[in-house]
Design an enzyme around this catalytic site. Structure first.
Site, PDB file in Angstrom:
ATOM      1  N   HIS A   1       0.965  -1.111  -0.028  1.00 25.87           N
ATOM      2  CA  HIS A   1       0.029   0.049   0.063  1.00 25.87           C
ATOM      3  C   HIS A   1       0.810   1.335  -0.017  1.00 25.87           C
ATOM      4  CE1 HIS A   1      -2.891  -2.906   2.144  1.00 25.87           C
ATOM      5  NE2 HIS A   1      -3.601  -2.567   1.197  1.00 25.87           N
TER       6      HIS A   1
ATOM      7  N   ARG B   1      -3.510 -10.202   4.236  1.00 28.82           N
ATOM      8  CA  ARG B   1      -4.031 -11.578   4.765  1.00 28.82           C
ATOM      9  C   ARG B   1      -3.100 -12.619   5.015  1.00 28.82           C
ATOM     10  NH1 ARG B   1      -8.603 -10.684   0.710  1.00 28.82           N
ATOM     11  NH2 ARG B   1     -10.337 -11.059   1.664  1.00 28.82           N
TER      12      ARG B   1
END
Ligand code: PAF
Length: 283
Positions: free
Chosen positions: A37, A187
């Protein structure tokens, strides 16, 4: 850095800046930020006057038996990371703010939402395109940045933008990997030690496919077969799919030619954790 939670507030703040002709960039996220990100945010920041990041774990893109409730969340940590990237605005709406109590409207990029990831997650992309379109309408950025890790998502969003004449540019940036090669993902925290070790087989598969391609292999069936053989050596991994598609059309490749680029796409379950990864095969 301003943290805003309502559509009204973010619109008011951005409207003024838009009037001043500021270039607005947008990075939509579901939070639990990692270096992947941050690479998107750094790029957005560098190429715009005003950088907006959204954090919203979007319920409509999770299937009924998926991990919406346990999806990792850490707003405090996310905000301190965004602060250190000098992000200008963080939009953190609630589900009520985004969907109210009688939400009815969905947008679907039909054909491409039903293949590959869509076969295993039938409602996923409809949820993604709906929330992304809503966010585009709220933020109205000049450009938005997505990661190549979710290659099918990026392709579908580009298709939606083109089909619906949405005035936003979509930039897609390369996958960011851990030092050992595992693609970064929020995740990954679900993986236990042994699953984490075996998950490296995805990266090994990518290197194998890239090497086969470099050595001149142009038969997708043979590359897919070799990748599946490698993955099957890892007992905790269960393959959902291994495919090679044309990068421009997302059609399955029959034969590969040097003038085109292809995605090798992998989706594998390690225990209860679904991992996806990909690479571009090109000369
Ligand atoms: O890639 C994601 O994190 C999500 O699918 C997105 C684009 C933020 C939409 O919820």
């Amino acid at each position: 850095m301003k943290v805003l939670r309502t559509v009204k507030e973010i619109r008011e703040n951005l409207n003024n800046l838009r009037k001043e002709d500021k270039v607005i960039s947008f990075v939509p996220t579901m939070g639990y930020l990692h270096e992947g990100h941050l690479s998107l945010i750094k790029y957005a920041k560098k190429n715009s006057d005003v950088c907006v990041v959204s954090i919203f774990v979007n319920p409509t893109q999770f299937g009924p038996n998926e991990d919406f409730n346990r999806y990792p969340r850490d707003e405090k940590r996310d905000l301190s990371l965004l602060e250190s990237e000098s992000c200008d605005f963080v939009f953190i709406p609630s589900s009520e703010e985004m969907y109210g109590n009688d939400y009815q409207t969905f947008v679907k990029v039909k054909k491409y939402s039903e293949i590959l990831e869509g076969e295993f997650r039938p409602t996923h992309f409809e949820g993604v395109t709906t929330v992304v379109l809503k966010l585009f309408n709220i933020i109205q950025p000049n450009f938005a940045v997505f990661g190549q890790k979710d290659a099918q998502q990026a392709f579908i969003i580009k298709k939606m933008v083109n089909d619906l004449n949405i005035p936003v540019r979509i930039d897609v940036l390369p996958i960011v990997r851990e030092v050992d090669g595992l693609a970064m993902s929020s995740r990954n925290v679900y993986l236990n030690e042994e699953e984490r070790r075996q998950a490296l087989a995805l990266y090994k598969s990518i290197i194998l496919a890239e090497n086969l391609y470099k050595k001149g292999e142009r038969n997708p069936i043979k590359i897919i077969q070799k990748v599946k053989e490698l993955l099957s050596e890892y007992p905790l991994l269960k393959i959902d799919y291994v495919e090679i598609v044309d990068m421009e059309t997302f059609d399955k490749a029959n034969n590969m030619i040097d003038q085109k680029k292809y995605y090798l796409l992998l989706a594998v379950r390690a225990g209860n954790t679904r991992l996806i990864d990909n690479t571009i095969l090109r000369v």
